[in-house]
Every structure is written in C-alpha cells, then in structure tokens.
Design an enzyme around this catalytic site. Structure first.
Site, PDB file in Angstrom:
ATOM      1  N   ILE A 172       0.885  -1.158   0.000  1.00 13.46           N
ATOM      2  CA  ILE A 172       0.000   0.000   0.000  1.00 13.46           C
ATOM      3  C   ILE A 172       0.923   1.208   0.000  1.00 13.46           C
ATOM      4  O   ILE A 172       1.875   1.277   0.780  1.00 13.46           O
ATOM      5  CB  ILE A 172      -0.942   0.002   1.231  1.00 13.46           C
ATOM      6  CG1 ILE A 172      -1.865   1.238   1.215  1.00 13.46           C
ATOM      7  CG2 ILE A 172      -0.184  -0.086   2.535  1.00 13.46           C
ATOM      8  CD1 ILE A 172      -2.930   1.198   2.309  1.00 13.46           C
ATOM      9  N   SER A 173       0.703   2.139  -0.921  1.00 11.47           N
ATOM     10  CA  SER A 173       1.635   3.241  -1.123  1.00 11.47           C
ATOM     11  C   SER A 173       1.696   4.182   0.073  1.00 11.47           C
ATOM     12  O   SER A 173       0.743   4.316   0.846  1.00 11.47           O
ATOM     13  CB  SER A 173       1.259   4.036  -2.377  1.00 11.47           C
ATOM     14  OG  SER A 173       1.413   3.260  -3.537  1.00 11.47           O
ATOM     15  N   GLN A 174       2.821   4.863   0.193  1.00 14.29           N
ATOM     16  CA  GLN A 174       3.006   5.921   1.177  1.00 14.29           C
ATOM     17  C   GLN A 174       1.870   6.937   1.025  1.00 14.29           C
ATOM     18  O   GLN A 174       1.512   7.312  -0.087  1.00 14.29           O
ATOM     19  CB  GLN A 174       4.360   6.583   0.914  1.00 14.29           C
ATOM     20  CG  GLN A 174       4.671   7.795   1.757  1.00 14.29           C
ATOM     21  CD  GLN A 174       5.857   8.568   1.193  1.00 14.29           C
ATOM     22  OE1 GLN A 174       6.102   8.536  -0.016  1.00 14.29           O
ATOM     23  NE2 GLN A 174       6.582   9.249   2.049  1.00 14.29           N
TER      24      GLN A 174
END
Length: 216
Positions: free
Chosen positions: A60-62
């Site tokens: 899950i992206s920053q």
C-alpha cells in the site's frame, strides 16, 4: 488506538506539510480510513510515513504518494477514472471520493477480493473492479478522463494514452525496476501529447504484457 486523530495528524504533517494544496484531495485523505486497507496486525502502522506490505509482494503506497498522484490527476468530481493496480484498494477509495466513476484492474485475485471487500464495507458503489492484466487498460470502457498507474513501468504505454479522452491526464511512475520518476501525460484538447516530470519515486514493478515480466 484513535485512528481519527492519527489520520488527522498524518494529513497535517505528511500531506499538507509537504505541499499538497488541493482541498478535495486533503478532504478525501481526511475521510478515508487507511487502517481498513491493511492487515489488522498492521493497523497501528496504517498512518505511518511509508508504504506497507499487503501480501503477494505488493504494498500500500506511502500516504504522501497517494495524495500527490491524486492531486496530479486534477479531478473535479465529474470524471471517469481508470486505475491500474488496485492493490489494497486505498488509492481506489481516494479516487472514488474525487471522481464520478472508477474502473480499477488488479492482476492478483486474492488482493482484488480483499480490496473489493474493503470498498464495499465503506460503501463505494461507484467502483468497478475486475481481475486481469492491468497493463492492457480497459479498452471497452474507454475513453477515460484520467488514468493512474500504481506500479513502476519501463515506459509510458502508448495504448494507455490512446484510452485517454481529449483533455485527459495519465499519471504513471516510469523508470527501471528500482527507481522511477512520477510522470503526468496530458492529451490536450487538440490531441497533442505533453509530459511533465514530478518527483523521484519507488514502486513495485508493473507486471504484464506492457510492463515487466514476472521473472525479471
């Protein structure tokens, strides 16, 4: 743990504090509970300033990267958006808040089913999700006002640009398998194509027919 407080702190320090100014993006980041989109054991880390593993060698992206890519799409709420790489479904939920309709493609079945469950839990009824090779896009539903690719690609796939409507924007990380640059491709009203580079970034590989092979 009070997730509302930690989410607000995340937005103030990681999003607004780093220069995101689009009020609609900020409001979406304040609203969508990122902790819903990670494993329960990692919920306490959901609002940390980093990407997190979600299984299947995906992340899950920053939060800042989610906000930046969303801002680069310049959404007003009326758009039809294509997302390639559903992953956890968190970016999908942000897009659902910012646009009229979201079409999202995930190649890994287990992630797609988990994302669909989280999106349904939050009542995002304006999201269409399918399992398949996202690098193909979704030609049957084209053209799209905006396209977002949430994995690093070796270049900008020309057929994705073809699936953009006139005036549409494509945001994609482009580079090698370890380091990329965030790029916005705009199909102007007259059909000409312009490109604008943003920040350095690092995403998981875009795997598929028009990306990297799974063995590389």
């Amino acid at each position: 743990m009070n997730f509302d407080i930690t989410r607000r702190r995340m937005v103030e320090t990681q999003i607004i504090g780093r220069g995101i100014t689009d009020r609609r993006v900020i409001d979406a980041m304040l609203k969508v509970p990122r902790n819903i989109f990670v494993e329960e054991a990692m919920a306490a880390q959901a609002y940390s300033d980093s990407s997190l593993p979600i299984g299947e060698k995906q992340t899950i992206s920053q939060p800042y990267m989610v906000a930046l890519m969303s801002e680069m799409l310049q959404l007003t709420g009326r758009e039809k958006v294509l997302e390639l790489g559903t992953g956890s479904g968190y970016q999908t939920a942000i897009l659902a808040e910012l646009s009229n309709r979201v079409y999202t493609v995930e190649r890994i079945r287990s992630l797609a089913l988990r994302a669909r469950k989280a999106l349904d839990r939050l009542h995002y009824l304006n999201v269409n999700l399918k399992i398949g090779d996202g690098t193909d896009g979704w030609a049957a539903e084209a053209p799209f006002d905006a396209i977002i690719v949430t994995a690093g690609a070796p270049d900008v796939p020309a057929h994705l640009v073809d699936q953009l409507a006139l005036g549409g924007r494509l945001v994609i990380p482009v580079g090698n398998q370890l380091d990329q640059t965030l790029v916005r491709v705009t199909k102007e009203k007259d059909g000409t194509i312009t490109c604008q580079e943003s920040v350095p970034c690092r995403f998981v590989k875009l795997i598929g027919k028009y990306g990297w092979s799974g063995e590389e």
